[in-house]
Motif scaffolding. Structure first.
Motif, PDB file in Angstrom:
ATOM      1  N   GLY A  11       0.809  -1.232   0.000  1.00  0.00           N
ATOM      2  CA  GLY A  11       0.000   0.000   0.000  1.00  0.00           C
ATOM      3  C   GLY A  11       0.826   1.259   0.000  1.00  0.00           C
TER       4      GLY A  11
ATOM      5  N   ALA B  87       1.444   2.199  -3.505  1.00  0.00           N
ATOM      6  CA  ALA B  87       0.264   2.388  -4.376  1.00  0.00           C
ATOM      7  C   ALA B  87       0.274   3.783  -5.001  1.00  0.00           C
TER       8      ALA B  87
ATOM      9  N   THR C  97      -0.913  -2.780  -5.872  1.00  0.00           N
ATOM     10  CA  THR C  97      -0.683  -3.523  -4.616  1.00  0.00           C
ATOM     11  C   THR C  97      -0.744  -5.020  -4.926  1.00  0.00           C
ATOM     12  N   PHE C  98      -0.288  -5.797  -3.960  1.00  0.00           N
ATOM     13  CA  PHE C  98      -0.108  -7.219  -4.233  1.00  0.00           C
ATOM     14  C   PHE C  98      -1.430  -7.915  -4.527  1.00  0.00           C
TER      15      PHE C  98
ATOM     16  N   TRP D 100       6.445 -12.548 -15.542  1.00  0.00           N
ATOM     17  CA  TRP D 100       5.626 -11.749 -14.621  1.00  0.00           C
ATOM     18  C   TRP D 100       6.517 -10.794 -13.849  1.00  0.00           C
TER      19      TRP D 100
ATOM     20  N   HIS E  43      10.932  -9.984   2.216  1.00  0.00           N
ATOM     21  CA  HIS E  43      10.536 -10.860   1.108  1.00  0.00           C
ATOM     22  C   HIS E  43      11.442 -10.724  -0.106  1.00  0.00           C
TER      23      HIS E  43
ATOM     24  N   VAL F  26      11.027 -14.014  -1.742  1.00  0.00           N
ATOM     25  CA  VAL F  26      10.534 -15.135  -0.931  1.00  0.00           C
ATOM     26  C   VAL F  26       9.148 -15.503  -1.440  1.00  0.00           C
TER      27      VAL F  26
ATOM     28  N   MET G 257      10.883 -20.144   3.277  1.00  0.00           N
ATOM     29  CA  MET G 257      11.334 -19.501   4.514  1.00  0.00           C
ATOM     30  C   MET G 257      11.802 -18.085   4.203  1.00  0.00           C
TER      31      MET G 257
ATOM     32  N   GLY H 102       0.170   0.359   5.116  1.00  0.00           N
ATOM     33  CA  GLY H 102      -0.103  -0.127   3.760  1.00  0.00           C
ATOM     34  C   GLY H 102       0.010  -1.622   3.611  1.00  0.00           C
TER      35      GLY H 102
ATOM     36  N   SER I 271      -2.164  -5.421   4.280  1.00  0.00           N
ATOM     37  CA  SER I 271      -3.448  -6.053   4.609  1.00  0.00           C
ATOM     38  C   SER I 271      -3.297  -6.963   5.821  1.00  0.00           C
ATOM     39  N   ALA I 272      -2.073  -7.076   6.334  1.00  0.00           N
ATOM     40  CA  ALA I 272      -1.820  -7.858   7.567  1.00  0.00           C
ATOM     41  C   ALA I 272      -2.309  -9.295   7.432  1.00  0.00           C
TER      42      ALA I 272
ATOM     43  N   VAL J 225      -0.264 -11.724   5.527  1.00  0.00           N
ATOM     44  CA  VAL J 225       0.842 -12.629   5.184  1.00  0.00           C
ATOM     45  C   VAL J 225       1.744 -12.814   6.396  1.00  0.00           C
TER      46      VAL J 225
ATOM     47  N   PRO K 270       5.204 -14.840   8.184  1.00  0.00           N
ATOM     48  CA  PRO K 270       5.220 -14.351   9.569  1.00  0.00           C
ATOM     49  C   PRO K 270       5.278 -12.830   9.713  1.00  0.00           C
TER      50      PRO K 270
HETATM   51  C1  BV8 Z   1       6.759 -18.958   5.482  1.00  0.00           C
HETATM   52  C2  BV8 Z   1       7.279 -11.764  -2.375  1.00  0.00           C
HETATM   53  C3  BV8 Z   1       7.638 -20.833   6.619  1.00  0.00           C
HETATM   54  C4  BV8 Z   1       6.922 -12.320  -3.701  1.00  0.00           C
HETATM   55  C5  BV8 Z   1       5.455 -12.305  -0.815  1.00  0.00           C
HETATM   56  C6  BV8 Z   1       1.626 -18.850   9.609  1.00  0.00           C
HETATM   57  C7  BV8 Z   1       3.001 -18.858   9.843  1.00  0.00           C
HETATM   58  C8  BV8 Z   1       3.900 -18.990   8.787  1.00  0.00           C
HETATM   59  C9  BV8 Z   1       3.433 -19.111   7.471  1.00  0.00           C
HETATM   60  C10 BV8 Z   1       2.070 -19.107   7.239  1.00  0.00           C
HETATM   61  C11 BV8 Z   1       1.176 -18.977   8.298  1.00  0.00           C
HETATM   62  N1  BV8 Z   1      -0.073 -19.011   7.765  1.00  0.00           N
HETATM   63  C12 BV8 Z   1       0.013 -19.128   6.430  1.00  0.00           C
HETATM   64  C13 BV8 Z   1       1.297 -19.225   6.078  1.00  0.00           C
HETATM   65  C14 BV8 Z   1       1.761 -19.389   4.706  1.00  0.00           C
HETATM   66  C15 BV8 Z   1       2.000 -18.056   4.009  1.00  0.00           C
HETATM   67  C16 BV8 Z   1       0.954 -17.020   4.301  1.00  0.00           C
HETATM   68  O1  BV8 Z   1       1.143 -16.146   5.148  1.00  0.00           O
HETATM   69  N2  BV8 Z   1      -0.142 -17.080   3.575  1.00  0.00           N
HETATM   70  C17 BV8 Z   1      -1.206 -16.100   3.770  1.00  0.00           C
HETATM   71  C18 BV8 Z   1      -1.704 -15.629   2.418  1.00  0.00           C
HETATM   72  C19 BV8 Z   1      -2.268 -16.727   4.622  1.00  0.00           C
HETATM   73  N3  BV8 Z   1       3.297 -17.514   4.387  1.00  0.00           N
HETATM   74  C20 BV8 Z   1       4.373 -17.954   3.718  1.00  0.00           C
HETATM   75  O2  BV8 Z   1       4.334 -18.820   2.872  1.00  0.00           O
HETATM   76  C21 BV8 Z   1       5.704 -17.314   4.072  1.00  0.00           C
HETATM   77  N4  BV8 Z   1       6.667 -18.350   4.295  1.00  0.00           N
HETATM   78  O3  BV8 Z   1       6.038 -18.683   6.382  1.00  0.00           O
HETATM   79  O4  BV8 Z   1       7.756 -19.933   5.551  1.00  0.00           O
HETATM   80  C22 BV8 Z   1       6.810 -21.960   6.060  1.00  0.00           C
HETATM   81  C23 BV8 Z   1       7.370 -22.728   5.060  1.00  0.00           C
HETATM   82  C24 BV8 Z   1       6.613 -23.802   4.559  1.00  0.00           C
HETATM   83  C25 BV8 Z   1       5.315 -24.038   5.024  1.00  0.00           C
HETATM   84  C26 BV8 Z   1       4.753 -23.204   6.017  1.00  0.00           C
HETATM   85  C27 BV8 Z   1       5.515 -22.158   6.534  1.00  0.00           C
HETATM   86  C28 BV8 Z   1       6.231 -16.490   2.902  1.00  0.00           C
HETATM   87  C29 BV8 Z   1       5.390 -15.274   2.719  1.00  0.00           C
HETATM   88  C30 BV8 Z   1       6.057 -14.337   1.686  1.00  0.00           C
HETATM   89  C31 BV8 Z   1       5.363 -14.470   0.352  1.00  0.00           C
HETATM   90  N5  BV8 Z   1       5.937 -13.494  -0.591  1.00  0.00           N
HETATM   91  N6  BV8 Z   1       6.029 -11.436  -1.648  1.00  0.00           N
HETATM   92  C32 BV8 Z   1       6.342 -11.266  -4.603  1.00  0.00           C
HETATM   93  O5  BV8 Z   1       6.133 -10.111  -4.203  1.00  0.00           O
HETATM   94  O6  BV8 Z   1       6.102 -11.648  -5.768  1.00  0.00           O
HETATM   95  S1  BV8 Z   1       4.112 -11.806   0.048  1.00  0.00           S
HETATM   96  C33 BV8 Z   1       3.305 -10.555  -0.750  1.00  0.00           C
HETATM   97  O7  BV8 Z   1       2.208 -10.239   0.108  1.00  0.00           O
HETATM   98  C34 BV8 Z   1       4.070  -9.260  -0.903  1.00  0.00           C
HETATM   99  O8  BV8 Z   1       5.358  -9.260  -0.320  1.00  0.00           O
HETATM  100  C35 BV8 Z   1       3.207  -8.299  -0.146  1.00  0.00           C
HETATM  101  O9  BV8 Z   1       3.889  -7.232   0.377  1.00  0.00           O
HETATM  102  C36 BV8 Z   1       2.720  -9.211   0.914  1.00  0.00           C
HETATM  103  C37 BV8 Z   1       1.652  -8.733   1.812  1.00  0.00           C
HETATM  104  O10 BV8 Z   1       0.713  -8.078   1.038  1.00  0.00           O
HETATM  105  P1  BV8 Z   1       0.551  -6.508   1.331  1.00  0.00           P
HETATM  106  O11 BV8 Z   1       1.890  -5.867   1.226  1.00  0.00           O
HETATM  107  O12 BV8 Z   1      -0.176  -6.336   2.599  1.00  0.00           O
HETATM  108  O13 BV8 Z   1      -0.256  -6.047   0.090  1.00  0.00           O
HETATM  109  P2  BV8 Z   1      -1.828  -6.230  -0.142  1.00  0.00           P
HETATM  110  O14 BV8 Z   1      -2.056  -5.958  -1.582  1.00  0.00           O
HETATM  111  O15 BV8 Z   1      -2.311  -7.496   0.464  1.00  0.00           O
HETATM  112  O16 BV8 Z   1      -2.474  -5.056   0.744  1.00  0.00           O
HETATM  113  C38 BV8 Z   1      -2.205  -3.709   0.427  1.00  0.00           C
HETATM  114  C39 BV8 Z   1      -2.794  -2.892   1.558  1.00  0.00           C
HETATM  115  O17 BV8 Z   1      -2.486  -1.525   1.309  1.00  0.00           O
HETATM  116  C40 BV8 Z   1      -4.302  -3.000   1.649  1.00  0.00           C
HETATM  117  O18 BV8 Z   1      -4.672  -3.206   3.004  1.00  0.00           O
HETATM  118  C41 BV8 Z   1      -4.780  -1.618   1.178  1.00  0.00           C
HETATM  119  O19 BV8 Z   1      -5.942  -1.203   1.869  1.00  0.00           O
HETATM  120  C42 BV8 Z   1      -3.626  -0.753   1.566  1.00  0.00           C
HETATM  121  N7  BV8 Z   1      -3.476   0.467   0.767  1.00  0.00           N
HETATM  122  C43 BV8 Z   1      -3.832   0.680  -0.526  1.00  0.00           C
HETATM  123  N8  BV8 Z   1      -3.480   1.950  -0.878  1.00  0.00           N
HETATM  124  C44 BV8 Z   1      -2.885   2.516   0.209  1.00  0.00           C
HETATM  125  C45 BV8 Z   1      -2.879   1.579   1.255  1.00  0.00           C
HETATM  126  N9  BV8 Z   1      -2.353   1.833   2.459  1.00  0.00           N
HETATM  127  C46 BV8 Z   1      -1.833   3.061   2.657  1.00  0.00           C
HETATM  128  N10 BV8 Z   1      -1.801   4.023   1.696  1.00  0.00           N
HETATM  129  C47 BV8 Z   1      -2.316   3.785   0.471  1.00  0.00           C
HETATM  130  N11 BV8 Z   1      -2.281   4.755  -0.466  1.00  0.00           N
END
Ligand code: BV8
Length: 250
Positions: free
Chosen positions: A27, A30, A36-37, A69, A122, A162, A167, A190, A192-193, A195, A197
């Motif tokens: 965010g 943005a 955003t992602f 991509w 990441h 990542v 990891m 910015g 969505s809280a 992802v 850890p």
């Molecule tokens: C892992 C890089 C160990 C690639 C990305 C619990 C513990 C551990 C793991 C997990 C768990 N539960 C689930 C998991 C698995 C998973 C996970 O979290 N899944 C989610 C979807 C449920 N996590 C993982 O896999 C992580 N690895 O934990 O390893 C492990 C290993 C094996 C098995 C299990 C565990 C790895 C996570 C990293 C993934 N890689 N990015 C790439 O970019 O291509 S994550 C990706 O999402 C981006 O990095 C991005 O930054 C991130 C989070 O998204 P946001 O940044 O929040 O962006 P989003 O679009 O969602 O939101 C934007 C926000 O901005 C919105 O709220 C919007 O309202 C706001 N906004 C818009 N405009 C503005 C604004 N705010 C302010 N101002 C504005 N103008």
């Protein structure tokens, strides 16, 4: 959009803070025009969900698609400039004794804005590594082949980010956890809280007794837990916060 005033109590705490940690997500970029992602993808990528592309399986199934991509995203970021939100965090870093910027973003815009203490949880879009060796590759010979190949072992190159299911860099995550657990003031900006850890970090700060501030136009799963919730765009709220805390009142 009517700007709600920033709570004076928050301004006072920021002015007096010695240890501040900031977590940013897509965010904050943005307003630089970087999608955003989780917002819907456009054009060629409209039919793909980022979470399906940002995985090792997707790369192994179709390395060319995933590499292209990321090339498209690199081009989008190259055309972008850091915005007032990024720049406000540069100023905050200059004003605070112990400041740590933790980002989930892979776009490198915080560094381009002039931030220094950055933890890239990441990875970074503009770095590549060998898929087979899992080691960085700084440069490789021009080739028609997409993805290019590792000059050391001939394996496929991949973005040094990542992916889901991978990891996070251990030392970087440890440093982020330490910064969150020792901060007096923690900002979640910015993101969505959703992802992990990374999404655990604001809770680590709350559990350690920090003041936690969320800056986001939308509510998130973190919103009910924070000390201050500033609903608006980072590019507007952050400069106003910096001005209220440190610019001399005329
Ligand atoms: C892992 C890089 C160990 C690639 C990305 C619990 C513990 C551990 C793991 C997990 C768990 N539960 C689930 C998991 C698995 C998973 C996970 O979290 N899944 C989610 C979807 C449920 N996590 C993982 O896999 C992580 N690895 O934990 O390893 C492990 C290993 C094996 C098995 C299990 C565990 C790895 C996570 C990293 C993934 N890689 N990015 C790439 O970019 O291509 S994550 C990706 O999402 C981006 O990095 C991005 O930054 C991130 C989070 O998204 P946001 O940044 O929040 O962006 P989003 O679009 O969602 O939101 C934007 C926000 O901005 C919105 O709220 C919007 O309202 C706001 N906004 C818009 N405009 C503005 C604004 N705010 C302010 N101002 C504005 N103008």
């Amino acid at each position: 959009m009517s700007e709600r005033p920033i709570p004076p109590e928050l301004i006072d705490r920021l002015r007096r803070a010695h240890r501040v940690a900031v977590l940013t997500g897509a965010g904050i970029s943005a307003e630089s025009g970087v999608p955003t992602f989780r917002e819907a993808q456009t054009g060629l990528w409209a039919r793909y969900n980022p979470e399906e592309l940002a995985t090792p399986d997707a790369f192994q199934r179709n390395p060319k698609l995933v590499w292209e991509w990321y090339t498209w995203r690199q081009q989008r970021v190259r055309q972008a400039e850091p915005n007032a939100g990024h720049r406000a965090l540069v100023e905050m870093e200059q004003r605070i004794a112990e400041f740590t910027l933790i980002t989930q973003n892979v776009d490198g815009l915080h560094r381009r804005a002039g931030s220094h203490q950055i933890l890239e949880l990441h990875g970074n879009l503009f770095r590549a590594k060998c898929f087979s060796e899992d080691r960085p590759v700084e440069s490789w010979p021009d080739s028609e082949e997409i993805p290019p190949r590792c000059p050391r072992c001939g394996g496929l190159l991949r973005p040094d980010v990542v992916w889901f299911g991978e990891m996070l860099p251990a030392a970087t995550l440890r440093a982020a956890e330490h910064a969150a657990a020792t901060a007096e003031l923690f900002f979640s900006i910015g993101t969505s809280a959703l992802v992990y850890p990374a999404a655990d970090l604001p809770f680590a700060a709350l559990n350690a007794g920090a003041t936690v501030v969320e800056i986001n136009p939308q509510p998130t799963p973190l919103s009910p837990h924070v000390t201050f919730s500033l609903n608006g765009a980072a590019g507007q709220i952050l400069p106003a916060l910096i001005a209220a805390a440190w610019e001399p009142t005329t």
